[in-house]
Design a protein around this motif. Structure first.
Motif, PDB file in Angstrom:
ATOM      1  N   ALA A  21     -17.873 -26.019 -18.064  1.00 30.65           N
ATOM      2  CA  ALA A  21     -17.360 -25.984 -16.675  1.00 30.65           C
ATOM      3  C   ALA A  21     -15.830 -26.241 -16.807  1.00 30.65           C
ATOM      4  CB  ALA A  21     -17.910 -26.753 -15.715  1.00 30.65           C
ATOM      5  N   ARG A  22     -15.508 -27.218 -17.483  1.00 35.15           N
ATOM      6  CA  ARG A  22     -14.072 -27.668 -17.582  1.00 35.15           C
ATOM      7  C   ARG A  22     -13.458 -26.624 -18.456  1.00 35.15           C
ATOM      8  NH1 ARG A  22     -14.080 -33.577 -20.043  1.00 35.15           N
ATOM      9  NH2 ARG A  22     -12.088 -33.943 -18.800  1.00 35.15           N
ATOM     10  N   GLY A  23     -14.073 -25.866 -19.365  1.00 33.18           N
ATOM     11  CA  GLY A  23     -13.293 -25.061 -20.156  1.00 33.18           C
ATOM     12  C   GLY A  23     -13.068 -23.779 -19.345  1.00 33.18           C
ATOM     13  N   ARG A  24     -13.776 -23.512 -18.692  1.00 33.90           N
ATOM     14  CA  ARG A  24     -13.699 -22.207 -17.783  1.00 33.90           C
ATOM     15  C   ARG A  24     -12.654 -22.439 -16.560  1.00 33.90           C
ATOM     16  NH1 ARG A  24     -19.348 -21.999 -17.869  1.00 33.90           N
ATOM     17  NH2 ARG A  24     -19.845 -23.280 -16.062  1.00 33.90           N
ATOM     18  N   HIS A  25     -12.616 -23.814 -16.096  1.00 33.36           N
ATOM     19  CA  HIS A  25     -11.577 -24.197 -15.091  1.00 33.36           C
ATOM     20  C   HIS A  25     -10.244 -24.208 -15.788  1.00 33.36           C
ATOM     21  CE1 HIS A  25      -9.968 -26.190 -11.573  1.00 33.36           C
ATOM     22  NE2 HIS A  25      -9.216 -26.693 -12.409  1.00 33.36           N
ATOM     23  N   ALA A  26     -10.174 -24.727 -17.002  1.00 27.81           N
ATOM     24  CA  ALA A  26      -9.194 -24.827 -17.794  1.00 27.81           C
ATOM     25  C   ALA A  26      -8.417 -23.292 -18.043  1.00 27.81           C
ATOM     26  CB  ALA A  26      -9.148 -25.646 -19.141  1.00 27.81           C
ATOM     27  N   LEU A  27      -9.308 -22.212 -18.570  1.00 24.08           N
ATOM     28  CA  LEU A  27      -8.726 -21.114 -18.668  1.00 24.08           C
ATOM     29  C   LEU A  27      -8.451 -20.346 -17.467  1.00 24.08           C
ATOM     30  CD1 LEU A  27     -11.755 -19.699 -20.942  1.00 24.08           C
ATOM     31  CD2 LEU A  27      -9.472 -20.550 -21.874  1.00 24.08           C
ATOM     32  N   HIS A  28      -8.746 -20.563 -16.440  1.00 24.58           N
ATOM     33  CA  HIS A  28      -8.572 -19.962 -15.180  1.00 24.58           C
ATOM     34  C   HIS A  28      -7.304 -20.618 -14.405  1.00 24.58           C
ATOM     35  CE1 HIS A  28      -9.065 -17.349 -11.804  1.00 24.58           C
ATOM     36  NE2 HIS A  28      -8.831 -18.158 -10.982  1.00 24.58           N
ATOM     37  N   HIS A  29      -7.208 -21.818 -14.605  1.00 26.21           N
ATOM     38  CA  HIS A  29      -6.162 -22.545 -13.869  1.00 26.21           C
ATOM     39  C   HIS A  29      -5.131 -23.034 -14.559  1.00 26.21           C
ATOM     40  CE1 HIS A  29      -8.573 -22.182  -9.959  1.00 26.21           C
ATOM     41  NE2 HIS A  29      -9.683 -22.533 -10.680  1.00 26.21           N
ATOM     42  N   GLY A  30      -5.246 -23.388 -15.770  1.00 22.40           N
ATOM     43  CA  GLY A  30      -4.308 -24.048 -16.728  1.00 22.40           C
ATOM     44  C   GLY A  30      -4.312 -25.383 -16.304  1.00 22.40           C
ATOM     45  N   ASP A  31      -5.252 -26.119 -15.769  1.00 20.73           N
ATOM     46  CA  ASP A  31      -5.440 -27.480 -15.437  1.00 20.73           C
ATOM     47  C   ASP A  31      -6.668 -28.127 -15.795  1.00 20.73           C
ATOM     48  OD1 ASP A  31      -4.457 -29.779 -14.209  1.00 20.73           O
ATOM     49  OD2 ASP A  31      -5.002 -29.095 -11.984  1.00 20.73           O
ATOM     50  N   LEU A  32      -6.786 -29.531 -15.723  1.00 11.88           N
ATOM     51  CA  LEU A  32      -8.088 -30.204 -16.289  1.00 11.88           C
ATOM     52  C   LEU A  32      -8.691 -30.583 -15.049  1.00 11.88           C
ATOM     53  CD1 LEU A  32      -5.915 -32.846 -18.281  1.00 11.88           C
ATOM     54  CD2 LEU A  32      -7.140 -30.587 -19.087  1.00 11.88           C
ATOM     55  N   LEU A  33     -10.155 -30.314 -15.194  1.00 14.22           N
ATOM     56  CA  LEU A  33     -11.013 -30.754 -14.275  1.00 14.22           C
ATOM     57  C   LEU A  33     -11.893 -31.926 -14.746  1.00 14.22           C
ATOM     58  CD1 LEU A  33     -12.311 -29.380 -11.785  1.00 14.22           C
ATOM     59  CD2 LEU A  33     -14.231 -28.286 -13.560  1.00 14.22           C
ATOM     60  N   SER A  34     -12.241 -32.862 -13.883  1.00 16.10           N
ATOM     61  CA  SER A  34     -12.883 -34.141 -14.136  1.00 16.10           C
ATOM     62  C   SER A  34     -14.182 -33.890 -14.427  1.00 16.10           C
ATOM     63  CB  SER A  34     -12.747 -35.057 -12.804  1.00 16.10           C
ATOM     64  OG  SER A  34     -13.647 -34.734 -11.919  1.00 16.10           O
ATOM     65  N   LYS A  35     -14.857 -34.721 -15.296  1.00 16.85           N
ATOM     66  CA  LYS A  35     -16.060 -34.721 -15.684  1.00 16.85           C
ATOM     67  C   LYS A  35     -17.183 -34.522 -14.279  1.00 16.85           C
ATOM     68  CE  LYS A  35     -16.333 -36.239 -20.134  1.00 16.85           C
ATOM     69  NZ  LYS A  35     -16.938 -37.032 -21.259  1.00 16.85           N
TER      70      LYS A  35
END
Length: 245
Positions: free
Chosen positions: A171-185
């Motif tokens: 989930a964090r990887g997909r968020h980073a690929l799409h938004h270029g940002d970090l997602l909390s756990k």
């Protein structure tokens, strides 16, 4: 965090460590006592040779034995002169052992975007900025590196800890690929590609509740999610000409 303060005092007394920096969930404000790891980065004034490694390992073992929180304390020891070398491996204490690992792009992003110093310089004075595209590249590197390796070994996913980590990491990887940002756990649990019942159980474990999920079913869900996400990252890497890790 008392254990971090104790660790900082130990390092300062030893000498040779110029900066102790905080990354991970403690830096982003998503730390969960008894659940989250403590992700630290220590900058040294020279190489960490075998003698220094032995001394540092003894400090970590003492902390691990003295407090439950210490068991979750990890630290990467980076010679300050090698900070620009993103491929260099550094002595890293993690889960009871000293290994050699790179300082990942995701950890670098956590440091410059959210991290802070326990002592020494702020992370932004040591590490270069991480643009959104840099974060995307770091996420692709992790997905096409370690996680691609794990996907080729389906039996590993029978470990409930790896299955949980995989679901949140994807989930964090997909968020980073799409938004270029970090997602909390914690946010990643909500965004996991899993049935509602499993998301609820992931959230309960994130809160520290002793909830158990069906082992085989959870492993299959997590492995399939990782396989899809790794494939997506590989396609993007090929599309932009980024080499695989």
């Amino acid at each position: 965090m008392p254990v971090v303060e104790e660790f900082a005092r130990e390092l300062a007394a030893l000498g040779g460590v110029t900066d102790l920096l905080v990354a991970g969930s403690l830096a982003t404000g998503d730390y969960r006592p008894g659940v989250s790891d403590l992700d630290l980065v220590a900058l040294t004034d020279g190489p960490v040779d075998a003698g220094r490694e032995a001394t540092l390992a003894a400090v970590h073992r003492r902390l691990d034995a003295g407090t439950a929180a210490g068991l979750h304390l990890g630290c990467v020891y980076v010679d300050s002169a090698t900070v620009p070398d993103v491929h260099r491996k550094h002595p890293t204490w993690t889960h009871g052992q000293l290994v050699q690992r790179i300082l990942s792009g995701i950890t670098r992003a956590e440091l410059v975007r959210h991290g802070y110093a326990v002592f020494g310089r702020p992370p932004g004075e040591v590490f270069p900025p991480m643009s959104d595209d840099d974060v995307r590249a770091a996420a692709r590197a992790e997905l096409t590196g370690y996680w691609a390796w794990a996907v080729r070994r389906p039996w590993l996913w029978l470990d409930p800890g790896l299955a949980d980590l995989g679901l949140t990491s994807m989930a964090r990887g997909r968020h980073a690929l799409h938004h270029g940002d970090l997602l909390s756990k914690t946010r990643a649990v909500e965004a996991a590609a899993a049935p509602a019942w499993l998301i609820g159980q992931l959230a309960a474990r994130r809160r520290g509740e002793p909830v158990t999920s069906p082992r085989l079913r959870t492993a299959l869900i997590a492995w399939r999610d990782a396989r899809r996400t790794v494939t997506q990252a590989r396609r993007q890497a090929r599309a932009i000409g980024q080499p695989r890790s």
